[in-house]
Design an enzyme around this catalytic site. Structure first.
Site, PDB file in Angstrom:
ATOM      1  N   GLY A 178     -12.390  24.015  46.416  1.00  0.00           N
ATOM      2  CA  GLY A 178     -12.966  25.258  46.949  1.00  0.00           C
ATOM      3  C   GLY A 178     -12.996  25.285  48.458  1.00  0.00           C
ATOM      4  N   THR A 187      -0.353  27.161  61.499  1.00  0.00           N
ATOM      5  CA  THR A 187       0.472  27.719  60.424  1.00  0.00           C
ATOM      6  C   THR A 187       0.004  27.326  59.017  1.00  0.00           C
ATOM      7  OG1 THR A 187       1.886  25.830  60.798  1.00  0.00           O
ATOM      8  CG2 THR A 187       2.632  27.927  61.704  1.00  0.00           C
ATOM      9  N   VAL A 243     -14.125  16.851  39.418  1.00  0.00           N
ATOM     10  CA  VAL A 243     -13.101  16.432  38.457  1.00  0.00           C
ATOM     11  C   VAL A 243     -13.061  14.904  38.456  1.00  0.00           C
ATOM     12  CG1 VAL A 243     -10.620  16.393  37.991  1.00  0.00           C
ATOM     13  CG2 VAL A 243     -11.733  18.531  38.672  1.00  0.00           C
ATOM     14  N   LYS A 253      -6.810  37.580  67.778  1.00  0.00           N
ATOM     15  CA  LYS A 253      -5.906  36.604  68.399  1.00  0.00           C
ATOM     16  C   LYS A 253      -4.554  37.275  68.627  1.00  0.00           C
ATOM     17  CE  LYS A 253      -3.541  32.244  67.291  1.00  0.00           C
ATOM     18  NZ  LYS A 253      -3.379  31.179  66.293  1.00  0.00           N
ATOM     19  N   THR A 303     -10.701  26.566  52.017  1.00  0.00           N
ATOM     20  CA  THR A 303     -10.076  27.858  52.326  1.00  0.00           C
ATOM     21  C   THR A 303      -8.874  28.092  51.407  1.00  0.00           C
ATOM     22  OG1 THR A 303     -10.601  27.267  54.596  1.00  0.00           O
ATOM     23  CG2 THR A 303      -9.466  29.323  54.274  1.00  0.00           C
ATOM     24  N   ALA A 304      -8.089  27.037  51.154  1.00  0.00           N
ATOM     25  CA  ALA A 304      -6.888  27.199  50.325  1.00  0.00           C
ATOM     26  C   ALA A 304      -7.260  27.624  48.910  1.00  0.00           C
ATOM     27  CB  ALA A 304      -6.084  25.901  50.304  1.00  0.00           C
ATOM     28  N   GLU A 308      -9.299  27.201  62.122  1.00  0.00           N
ATOM     29  CA  GLU A 308     -10.028  28.406  62.509  1.00  0.00           C
ATOM     30  C   GLU A 308      -9.164  29.412  63.266  1.00  0.00           C
ATOM     31  OE1 GLU A 308     -13.768  26.807  64.199  1.00  0.00           O
ATOM     32  OE2 GLU A 308     -14.414  26.839  62.110  1.00  0.00           O
TER      33      GLU A 308
HETATM   34  C1  LIG Z   1      -7.427  19.031  62.984  1.00  0.00           C
HETATM   35  C2  LIG Z   1      -7.012  20.188  62.122  1.00  0.00           C
HETATM   36  C3  LIG Z   1      -6.945  21.475  62.665  1.00  0.00           C
HETATM   37  C4  LIG Z   1      -6.502  22.550  61.886  1.00  0.00           C
HETATM   38  N1  LIG Z   1      -6.365  23.788  62.444  1.00  0.00           N
HETATM   39  C5  LIG Z   1      -5.841  24.797  61.708  1.00  0.00           C
HETATM   40  C6  LIG Z   1      -5.678  26.098  62.249  1.00  0.00           C
HETATM   41  O1  LIG Z   1      -6.028  26.383  63.391  1.00  0.00           O
HETATM   42  N2  LIG Z   1      -5.146  27.062  61.466  1.00  0.00           N
HETATM   43  C7  LIG Z   1      -4.779  26.826  60.174  1.00  0.00           C
HETATM   44  O2  LIG Z   1      -4.263  27.726  59.504  1.00  0.00           O
HETATM   45  N3  LIG Z   1      -4.989  25.616  59.614  1.00  0.00           N
HETATM   46  C8  LIG Z   1      -5.494  24.612  60.339  1.00  0.00           C
HETATM   47  N4  LIG Z   1      -5.705  23.398  59.765  1.00  0.00           N
HETATM   48  C9  LIG Z   1      -5.481  23.247  58.323  1.00  0.00           C
HETATM   49  C10 LIG Z   1      -6.664  23.861  57.571  1.00  0.00           C
HETATM   50  O3  LIG Z   1      -7.852  23.213  57.950  1.00  0.00           O
HETATM   51  C11 LIG Z   1      -6.482  23.746  56.075  1.00  0.00           C
HETATM   52  O4  LIG Z   1      -5.192  24.154  55.719  1.00  0.00           O
HETATM   53  C12 LIG Z   1      -7.468  24.652  55.360  1.00  0.00           C
HETATM   54  O5  LIG Z   1      -8.763  24.395  55.776  1.00  0.00           O
HETATM   55  C13 LIG Z   1      -7.363  24.494  53.873  1.00  0.00           C
HETATM   56  O6  LIG Z   1      -7.876  23.243  53.477  1.00  0.00           O
HETATM   57  P1  LIG Z   1      -7.894  22.944  51.927  1.00  0.00           P
HETATM   58  O7  LIG Z   1      -8.661  24.018  51.239  1.00  0.00           O
HETATM   59  O8  LIG Z   1      -6.528  22.672  51.477  1.00  0.00           O
HETATM   60  O9  LIG Z   1      -8.676  21.548  51.815  1.00  0.00           O
HETATM   61  P2  LIG Z   1     -10.224  21.193  52.016  1.00  0.00           P
HETATM   62  O10 LIG Z   1     -10.904  22.074  52.980  1.00  0.00           O
HETATM   63  O11 LIG Z   1     -10.246  19.721  52.279  1.00  0.00           O
HETATM   64  O12 LIG Z   1     -10.881  21.457  50.581  1.00  0.00           O
HETATM   65  C14 LIG Z   1     -10.709  20.563  49.511  1.00  0.00           C
HETATM   66  C15 LIG Z   1     -11.585  21.031  48.346  1.00  0.00           C
HETATM   67  O13 LIG Z   1     -11.306  20.210  47.220  1.00  0.00           O
HETATM   68  C16 LIG Z   1     -12.513  19.860  46.592  1.00  0.00           C
HETATM   69  N5  LIG Z   1     -12.327  18.610  45.846  1.00  0.00           N
HETATM   70  C17 LIG Z   1     -11.795  17.453  46.284  1.00  0.00           C
HETATM   71  N6  LIG Z   1     -11.830  16.527  45.286  1.00  0.00           N
HETATM   72  C18 LIG Z   1     -12.386  17.156  44.215  1.00  0.00           C
HETATM   73  C19 LIG Z   1     -12.723  16.741  42.896  1.00  0.00           C
HETATM   74  N7  LIG Z   1     -12.522  15.474  42.466  1.00  0.00           N
HETATM   75  N8  LIG Z   1     -13.290  17.642  42.053  1.00  0.00           N
HETATM   76  C20 LIG Z   1     -13.519  18.925  42.460  1.00  0.00           C
HETATM   77  N9  LIG Z   1     -13.241  19.363  43.693  1.00  0.00           N
HETATM   78  C21 LIG Z   1     -12.687  18.472  44.553  1.00  0.00           C
HETATM   79  C22 LIG Z   1     -13.517  19.723  47.740  1.00  0.00           C
HETATM   80  O14 LIG Z   1     -14.857  19.840  47.281  1.00  0.00           O
HETATM   81  C23 LIG Z   1     -13.086  20.933  48.594  1.00  0.00           C
HETATM   82  O15 LIG Z   1     -13.740  22.083  48.092  1.00  0.00           O
HETATM   83  C24 LIG Z   1      -6.169  22.326  60.519  1.00  0.00           C
HETATM   84  C25 LIG Z   1      -6.283  21.049  59.973  1.00  0.00           C
HETATM   85  C26 LIG Z   1      -6.684  19.980  60.756  1.00  0.00           C
HETATM   86  C27 LIG Z   1      -6.766  18.611  60.135  1.00  0.00           C
END
Ligand SMILES: Cc1cc2nc3c(=O)[nH]c(=O)nc-3n(C[C@H](O)[C@H](O)[C@H](O)COP(=O)(O)OP(=O)(O)OC[C@H]3O[C@@H](n4cnc5c(N)ncnc54)[C@H](O)[C@@H]3O)c2cc1C
Length: 500
Positions: free
Chosen positions: A10, A342, A183, A76, A12-13, A47
Site C-alpha cells: 500500500g 520517473t 503477507v 512543477k 504510492t505504487a 515527491e
Molecule cells: C531517494 C529516493 C527518491 C525518490 N524520488 C522520487 C521522485 O521524486 N519521483 C518519483 O516518481 N519517484 C521517486 N522515488 C521512487 C518512489 O519513492 C517510489 O516509486 C514510490 O514511492 C512507490 O513506492 P512503492 O509503493 O513501490 O514501495 P513502498 O513505498 O516501499 O511500499 C511498499 C508497500 O508494501 C507493503 N509490504 C511490504 N511487505 C509486505 C508484506 N509482507 N505484507 C503486506 N504488505 C507488505 C508495505 O507495507 C508498503 O505498504 C524515489 C525513491 C527514492 C529511493
C-alpha cells in the site's frame, strides 16, 4: 465471474495501481483487493512527478482542487540543474516539460543547437526557448486561462504520505477492498503460478492475478517466483540518500532543483508546508555521515536539531515485470534512481500497458512476452537518459565525478545518441529509428546536451549569414505568453480557497 486481482503493498505504487484497475475494470470486470502491512513502512520519498501524474488524475476524473491542497502539492514546470557541467561554462540550466506551444519554439531551439554544434555562437539555453522555462523563471503557475489556445503539460510536487492516503480513500470509495495484514506465505499451484497469499490478520487471499507492490522486497516476484534482478549498478553508482526537510520556501518555486554536490546530487522539492531535500550519493565514494554533513552544510543546518533520514536503494529492474499470474509495479519492479523523477511515471505506464495487453489477449497471458519487452525497454531508455547526466558531467572535485565521466559501460542506444550528437548528425531521425517509445524525445535530449554545454569549441570564423533564432525575439514572444499565467502563489492560494 469477474477477475479477482490482489495487490500486495500500500505504497504510492499499490494505491495508484488500485485506482487505475478499479477505474477501468471495477464495474463488473474485476474484484480488487489491496493488502498492506501497516508495520512495514512505505519508502516515504518520491515527491516529484512528470506530467503523467496530471494524466492519471484526469483519467480518474479527480480535479486539482480535490487532491492538491490535501497533499500540500505545488506545480512543477520542470527541473533546474545546477553545477553539473561547470567546465563548459554552464552554471545551471532549466529543463522544462514541453507544452503544446513549444511545438512552435522547439524548432528554433533545435536549429540553434544544430548551429552551435557546428561551432557557431548562438544561444542554446533550453529554458529561454520553452514556455515552462520562462514560467519557472518568472514564478508563474503553468495554469493556462480558458482562452489560451495550447494545452499545458506540467508535473507536481506533493507529500508522498498524504498522496498515499488520498489515493487509498479514492480506491476504497471506488470499491477496492482494503486489508491491513502482513503477507507471511505465498502458495503456488501445480503450474507454478501464485494461487493465494497467507496473511496474519486477513487469512488466505486467493486471486486470478497478483500485483506485487511490496517495494524493494519484491516479495512475490523475487521471493516466491524467483524472477532475476538485473542490476544497473555498473553504470549507475548511487545507492543511498539522506533526507532533511526545511521550512517551505517563499515564494514557492515552480520547479525541482537538482544540484550536483561532491559525490552525487541534492534535490529540492517545494511543497506548500515544507521543502523536501535529499542528497543522493554513492556509498562507494562517500560515507552516510559525510553525506549528511554535506547536505546540512548546503542547507545551512549544521547545528539544526532536525533529524535526517537515511535510505539505501539498488538500481536495476526485474528480468520480467509480468511472470506467471503476477505483475510487479513500483519499486518491486525496479528503480532507476530519482533524478528526473520517473518512478511514478513508470508505475502508471506499467499498469496501463498491463491492462492493454491483458485485454488484447482476452484476459489470457497471450501478450505477456510483448508486454515484458515494452516495459524492459522503457526502463532501459530512462536509465540511459539518466546515465547521460553523469557521463557528461564536467566536474573535477572528486573521484566520483571522474569515475562517472570515465564510465564506458554505456548501452548501444545511448552510444548512438551521443555519437550522433557529437558527429552533428540528426538526433530526431536517430530516435525515430530506435525501437520502442521513450519518454525522452529528441527535444529532451537537446535540453540535456545543450544544458550541459556539450558542444565543440566556438569556430574561429563566425558567420553572419546563418539562419538562427535570437533569444531576444523569442523572449519577447514567450514573455507575452507568460502574461496569461497567474503567479504560483496566487494559483495555490486560489486553489485552497476553492477547496475550502
Ligand atoms: C531517494 C529516493 C527518491 C525518490 N524520488 C522520487 C521522485 O521524486 N519521483 C518519483 O516518481 N519517484 C521517486 N522515488 C521512487 C518512489 O519513492 C517510489 O516509486 C514510490 O514511492 C512507490 O513506492 P512503492 O509503493 O513501490 O514501495 P513502498 O513505498 O516501499 O511500499 C511498499 C508497500 O508494501 C507493503 N509490504 C511490504 N511487505 C509486505 C508484506 N509482507 N505484507 C503486506 N504488505 C507488505 C508495505 O507495507 C508498503 O505498504 C524515489 C525513491 C527514492 C529511493
Amino acid at each position: 465471474m469477474s477477475l479477482r486481482i490482489a495487490i500486495i503493498g500500500g505504497g504510492t505504487a499499490g494505491w495508484m495501481a488500485a485506482n487505475l484497475l478499479a477505474h477501468r475494470w471495477g464495474a463488473g470486470k474485476a474484484q480488487i483487493t489491496l493488502v498492506e502491512a501497516p508495520e512495514i513502512a512505505t519508502i516515504g520519498v518520491g515527491e516529484g512527478s512528470t506530467p503523467t501524474l496530471k494524466r492519471f488524475f484526469e483519467v480518474l476524473g479527480i480535479a486539482e482542487e480535490e487532491w492538491m491542497p490535501a497533499c500540500c502539492a505545488t506545480y512543477k514546470a520542470g527541473i533546474r540543474f545546477q553545477g553539473w557541467s561547470p567546465a563548459s561554462g554552464v552554471a545551471q540550466y532549466s529543463h522544462p516539460f514541453l507544452t503544446q506551444l513549444d511545438l512552435h519554439t522547439e524548432e528554433a531551439f533545435t536549429l540553434n543547437c544544430g548551429n552551435r554544434r557546428l561551432g557557431l555562437d548562438v544561444p542554446t539555453a533550453p529554458g529561454d526557448f520553452l514556455l515552462g522555462g520562462v514560467l519557472a523563471a518568472r514564478g508563474k503557475a503553468p495554469l493556462a486561462p480558458a482562452h489560451f489556445p495550447f494545452r499545458m503539460e506540467y508535473g507536481y510536487h506533493f507529500d508522498a504520505a498524504l498522496l498515499g492516503r488520498f489515493l487509498r480513500d479514492c480506491a476504497t470509495a471506488g470499491g477496492v477492498t482494503h486489508h491491513q495484514a502482513k503477507v507471511q506465505d505465498i502458495i503456488r499451484d501445480d503450474l507454478g503460478a501464485i494461487a493465494a497469499v497467507m496473511t496474519d490478520r486477513a487469512g488466505r487471499i486467493e486471486a486470478d492475478y497478483f500485483v506485487d507492490c511490496t517495494g524493494f522486497a519484491a516479495l512475490l516476484m523475487r521471493g516466491a517466483l524467483d524472477v532475476p534482478f538485473v542490476s544497473f549498478r555498473s553504470n549507475m553508482f548511487n545507492d543511498a540518500a539522506v533526507v532533511l526537510p526545511t521550512p517551505a520556501a517563499a515564494p514557492v518555486p515552480v520547479e525541482t532543483t537538482a544540484t550536483a554536490l561532491s559525490h552525487g546530487w541534492a534535490w529540492s522539492i517545494p511543497l506548500t508546508n515544507r521543502n523536501g531535500n535529499g542528497y543522493v550519493f554513492s556509498t562507494d565514494f562517500l560515507t552516510a555521515d559525510a553525506a549528511e554533513q554535506e547536505l546540512r552544510a548546503t542547507l545551512g543546518m549544521l547545528d539544526s536539531p532536525v533529524e535526517a533520514r537515511h535510505l539505501s536503494f539498488h538500481t536495476g529492474q526485474l528480468a520480467r515485470h509480468w511472470e506467471q499470474n503476477c505483475l510487479a509495479v513500483g519499486l518491486a519492479q525496479g528503480f532507476v534512481e530519482p533524478l528526473e523523477a520517473t518512478a511514478l511515471h513508470l508505475v502508471l505506464n506499467t499498469v496501463d500497458l498491463f491492462m492493454d495487453h491483458l485485454e488484447r489477449g482476452n484476459f489470457t497471458p497471450q501478450y505477456r512476452d510483448a508486454f515484458n519487452a515494452v516495459i524492459t525497454d522503457r526502463v532501459e531508455r530512462v536509465r540511459d537518459y539518466i546515465v547521460a547526466h553523469y557521463k557528461l558531467n564536467t566536474r573535477d572535485d572528486s573521484d566520483y565525478w571522474h569515475a562517472n565521466r570515465d564510465n564506458d559501460l554505456l548501452s548501444d542506444p545511448l552510444l548512438h545518441i551521443l555519437d550522433t550528437w557529437f558527429r552533428r548528425g540528426d538526433l530526431a531521425a536517430l530516435l525515430a529509428r530506435q525501437p520502442g517509445l521513450s519518454h525522452f524525445t529528441s527535444a529532451s535530449w537537446n535540453c540535456l546536451l545543450a544544458g550541459y554545454g556539450a558542444f565543440p569549441p566556438l569556430a574561429e570564423a563566425q558567420r553572419e549569414d546563418v539562419d538562427f533564432y535570437r533569444s531576444r525575439d523569442l523572449a519577447r514572444f514567450l514573455d507575452g505568453c507568460s502574461l496569461n499565467f497567474p503567479s504560483h502563489g496566487d494559483a495555490l492560494a486560489q486553489m485552497k480557497k476553492v477547496a475550502a
